[in-house]
Design a protein around this motif. Structure first.
Motif, PDB file in Angstrom:
ATOM      1  N   ASP A 251       5.375  67.094  15.724  1.00  0.00           N
ATOM      2  CA  ASP A 251       6.840  67.101  15.787  1.00  0.00           C
ATOM      3  C   ASP A 251       7.403  65.680  15.718  1.00  0.00           C
ATOM      4  N   ALA A 252       6.749  64.760  16.399  1.00  0.00           N
ATOM      5  CA  ALA A 252       7.213  63.370  16.375  1.00  0.00           C
ATOM      6  C   ALA A 252       7.110  62.788  14.971  1.00  0.00           C
ATOM      7  N   LEU A 253       6.022  63.105  14.267  1.00  0.00           N
ATOM      8  CA  LEU A 253       5.851  62.602  12.902  1.00  0.00           C
ATOM      9  C   LEU A 253       6.870  63.242  11.967  1.00  0.00           C
ATOM     10  N   ASP A 254       7.156  64.539  12.142  1.00  0.00           N
ATOM     11  CA  ASP A 254       8.192  65.202  11.345  1.00  0.00           C
ATOM     12  C   ASP A 254       9.530  64.487  11.491  1.00  0.00           C
ATOM     13  N   THR A 255       9.885  64.166  12.730  1.00  0.00           N
ATOM     14  CA  THR A 255      11.163  63.503  13.002  1.00  0.00           C
ATOM     15  C   THR A 255      11.216  62.127  12.347  1.00  0.00           C
ATOM     16  N   ALA A 256      10.127  61.370  12.458  1.00  0.00           N
ATOM     17  CA  ALA A 256      10.087  60.030  11.877  1.00  0.00           C
ATOM     18  C   ALA A 256      10.145  60.075  10.353  1.00  0.00           C
ATOM     19  N   ALA A 257       9.419  61.016   9.752  1.00  0.00           N
ATOM     20  CA  ALA A 257       9.412  61.120   8.291  1.00  0.00           C
ATOM     21  C   ALA A 257      10.784  61.511   7.759  1.00  0.00           C
ATOM     22  N   GLU A 258      11.449  62.437   8.422  1.00  0.00           N
ATOM     23  CA  GLU A 258      12.787  62.854   7.987  1.00  0.00           C
ATOM     24  C   GLU A 258      13.790  61.717   8.160  1.00  0.00           C
ATOM     25  N   ALA A 259      13.702  60.986   9.273  1.00  0.00           N
ATOM     26  CA  ALA A 259      14.604  59.855   9.502  1.00  0.00           C
ATOM     27  C   ALA A 259      14.381  58.769   8.448  1.00  0.00           C
ATOM     28  N   THR A 260      13.147  58.558   8.067  1.00  0.00           N
ATOM     29  CA  THR A 260      12.836  57.546   7.053  1.00  0.00           C
ATOM     30  C   THR A 260      13.357  57.973   5.689  1.00  0.00           C
ATOM     31  N   ARG A 261      13.205  59.265   5.360  1.00  0.00           N
ATOM     32  CA  ARG A 261      13.743  59.766   4.083  1.00  0.00           C
ATOM     33  C   ARG A 261      15.246  59.531   4.024  1.00  0.00           C
ATOM     34  N   THR A 262      15.938  59.837   5.098  1.00  0.00           N
ATOM     35  CA  THR A 262      17.389  59.617   5.144  1.00  0.00           C
ATOM     36  C   THR A 262      17.721  58.143   4.948  1.00  0.00           C
ATOM     37  N   ALA A 263      16.928  57.265   5.556  1.00  0.00           N
ATOM     38  CA  ALA A 263      17.173  55.831   5.443  1.00  0.00           C
ATOM     39  C   ALA A 263      16.963  55.320   4.023  1.00  0.00           C
ATOM     40  N   VAL A 264      16.061  55.956   3.262  1.00  0.00           N
ATOM     41  CA  VAL A 264      15.832  55.540   1.876  1.00  0.00           C
ATOM     42  C   VAL A 264      16.963  56.027   0.984  1.00  0.00           C
ATOM     43  N   VAL A 265      17.351  57.280   1.126  1.00  0.00           N
ATOM     44  CA  VAL A 265      18.337  57.888   0.233  1.00  0.00           C
ATOM     45  C   VAL A 265      19.747  57.397   0.530  1.00  0.00           C
ATOM     46  N   THR A 266      20.085  57.230   1.816  1.00  0.00           N
ATOM     47  CA  THR A 266      21.410  56.725   2.207  1.00  0.00           C
ATOM     48  C   THR A 266      21.209  55.511   3.099  1.00  0.00           C
ATOM     49  N   PRO A 267      20.832  54.386   2.503  1.00  0.00           N
ATOM     50  CA  PRO A 267      20.418  53.234   3.307  1.00  0.00           C
ATOM     51  C   PRO A 267      21.570  52.543   4.038  1.00  0.00           C
ATOM     52  N   ASP A 268      21.434  52.415   5.326  1.00  0.00           N
ATOM     53  CA  ASP A 268      22.258  51.507   6.118  1.00  0.00           C
ATOM     54  C   ASP A 268      21.428  51.098   7.322  1.00  0.00           C
ATOM     55  N   TYR A 269      21.841  50.050   7.980  1.00  0.00           N
ATOM     56  CA  TYR A 269      20.995  49.464   9.011  1.00  0.00           C
ATOM     57  C   TYR A 269      20.796  50.410  10.200  1.00  0.00           C
ATOM     58  N   ASP A 270      21.820  51.188  10.542  1.00  0.00           N
ATOM     59  CA  ASP A 270      21.702  52.100  11.687  1.00  0.00           C
ATOM     60  C   ASP A 270      20.635  53.163  11.449  1.00  0.00           C
ATOM     61  N   THR A 271      20.577  53.710  10.222  1.00  0.00           N
ATOM     62  CA  THR A 271      19.577  54.741   9.940  1.00  0.00           C
ATOM     63  C   THR A 271      18.165  54.158   9.986  1.00  0.00           C
ATOM     64  N   THR A 272      17.993  52.913   9.542  1.00  0.00           N
ATOM     65  CA  THR A 272      16.658  52.310   9.621  1.00  0.00           C
ATOM     66  C   THR A 272      16.251  52.092  11.079  1.00  0.00           C
ATOM     67  N   CYS A 273      17.222  51.764  11.934  1.00  0.00           N
ATOM     68  CA  CYS A 273      16.908  51.591  13.357  1.00  0.00           C
ATOM     69  C   CYS A 273      16.483  52.919  13.987  1.00  0.00           C
ATOM     70  N   GLU A 274      17.169  54.001  13.604  1.00  0.00           N
ATOM     71  CA  GLU A 274      16.800  55.320  14.125  1.00  0.00           C
ATOM     72  C   GLU A 274      15.391  55.699  13.682  1.00  0.00           C
ATOM     73  N   ALA A 275      15.079  55.417  12.431  1.00  0.00           N
ATOM     74  CA  ALA A 275      13.737  55.731  11.935  1.00  0.00           C
ATOM     75  C   ALA A 275      12.682  54.891  12.648  1.00  0.00           C
ATOM     76  N   ARG A 276      13.006  53.645  12.903  1.00  0.00           N
ATOM     77  CA  ARG A 276      12.048  52.770  13.595  1.00  0.00           C
ATOM     78  C   ARG A 276      11.777  53.271  15.014  1.00  0.00           C
ATOM     79  N   THR A 277      12.823  53.717  15.695  1.00  0.00           N
ATOM     80  CA  THR A 277      12.649  54.279  17.039  1.00  0.00           C
ATOM     81  C   THR A 277      11.778  55.528  16.989  1.00  0.00           C
ATOM     82  N   ALA A 278      11.997  56.370  15.978  1.00  0.00           N
ATOM     83  CA  ALA A 278      11.193  57.591  15.836  1.00  0.00           C
ATOM     84  C   ALA A 278       9.728  57.260  15.591  1.00  0.00           C
ATOM     85  N   LEU A 279       9.454  56.209  14.814  1.00  0.00           N
ATOM     86  CA  LEU A 279       8.068  55.818  14.561  1.00  0.00           C
ATOM     87  C   LEU A 279       7.403  55.268  15.818  1.00  0.00           C
TER      88      LEU A 279
END
Length: 340
Positions: A251-279
């Motif tokens: 479940d944790a990996l699912d959350t991190a992968a989805e957050a990272t996909r969002t950060a690639v497709v709609t890049p902004d600094y806040d989304t990358t921070c969320e993905a980093r926290t998930a990882l």
């Protein structure tokens, strides 16, 4: 080649373009050219308004290639954007060579045989670069990989043989999408006019997207390896406590992968921070599961250890993709960094 910059007016500078390039593209006085700036290096890519791409057809020399090399050659020409590929030789094509062509036809999306003779087979690709947006293809790849990973862990948790087969079967789908993605990226790089058609403002994200897609393919490979472990070791259902630890990591990996996909497709600094926290949460779960396996030693211990290694490897690939998303985010938000 070098060109001297000339003064054309009080505030206008210009350079000439090579005569053979002009002739090749049929450019005349008054025609418009498109300039695309490399935003990381400052170089300019110059293309005609309507590029003349004379290499849309290719012929593969079947006399010089065995079956495996022949299939790789067709794959390469497909990625390079060829619409018509002829596989021809002076001698009749062998059975393995024909099988190689049929194999390429099955897994290269849009490819089909249009003519077949004793010494020649012609295949055509019916897909245009403008048929897909890169973000849409990227999403399809992410969803396919995520489904493979979930099925692989279902197979591990429940000893489900059918789930292992679903994972292995989907590997060909990932392969199809991957090579289609490469074909569109290459076409867009050659012709910046396609940027808008494939959903981009500029060509800047192309290399980053290519890197992200490679990471997805590697994650799909990891899911396939987990499924193969379950199949080869005839794994039975896990006990409840062990299954809970594996599910928490998944479940944790699912959350991190989805957050990272969002950060690639709609890049902004806040989304990358969320993905980093998930990882970071994934790292915590990996440590927790490894500690549980070390202390409790549940069966099948070797399979579980290797499966956790595969999930940790997927997390590393996700982190690599997040690095790409971070680069894109800094470009999208110039207020974060001021260049001097």
């Amino acid at each position: 080649m070098k060109r001297k910059v000339q003064q054309l007016g009080s505030s206008t500078l210009g350079v000439t373009v090579p005569a053979d390039w002009v002739r090749h593209h049929g450019i005349e006085k008054g025609d418009e050219l498109i300039m695309q700036r490399d935003e990381s290096g400052g170089s300019l890519l110059l293309v005609p308004e309507d590029p003349t791409l004379t290499d849309e057809e290719a012929t593969v020399d079947a006399d010089s290639l065995g079956a495996d090399a022949l299939e790789r050659a067709i794959e390469t020409q497909y990625v390079l954007g060829r619409q018509l590929i002829r596989i021809a030789g002076t001698e009749p094509l062998t059975g393995p060579q024909r099988d190689a062509v049929l194999s390429a036809e099955r897994w290269l999306m849009g490819l089909g045989i249009v003519e077949e003779r004793e010494t020649e087979i012609t295949v055509r690709c019916s897909i245009a670069p403008t048929d897909f947006e890169l973000a849409t293809l990227l999403g399809r790849l992410y969803r396919t990989e995520a489904t493979m990973r979930r099925d692989a862990l279902t197979a591990l948790r429940e000893g489900d043989a059918a789930a292992t087969e679903r994972v292995i079967d989907r590997q060909s789908q990932v392969r199809k999408l991957f090579y289609l993605f490469l074909r569109i990226v290459f076409a867009t790089y050659r012709n910046p006019r396609l940027n808008r058609a494939v959903g981009l403002d500029t060509g800047f994200p192309l290399i980053g997207y290519r890197s992200a897609v490679q990471d997805i393919v590697l994650m799909a490979d990891a899911a396939t390896e987990i499924a193969a472990l379950v199949r080869d070791h005839d794994v039975s259902a896990l006990d409840e406590e062990t299954a809970a630890h594996v599910d928490a990591l998944a479940d944790a990996l699912d959350t991190a992968a989805e957050a990272t996909r969002t950060a690639v497709v709609t890049p902004d600094y806040d989304t990358t921070c969320e993905a980093r926290t998930a990882l970071e949460s994934v790292d915590d779960h990996v440590a927790e599961v490894n500690g549980y396996l070390r202390d409790r030693r549940p069966e099948p211990l070797l399979v579980l250890q290797r499966a956790v290694d595969m999930l940790e490897r997927s997390a590393r690939h996700t982190r690599d993709t997040l690095a790409v998303a971070t680069h894109l985010a800094f470009r999208e938000d110039p207020d974060l960094v001021t260049a001097e």
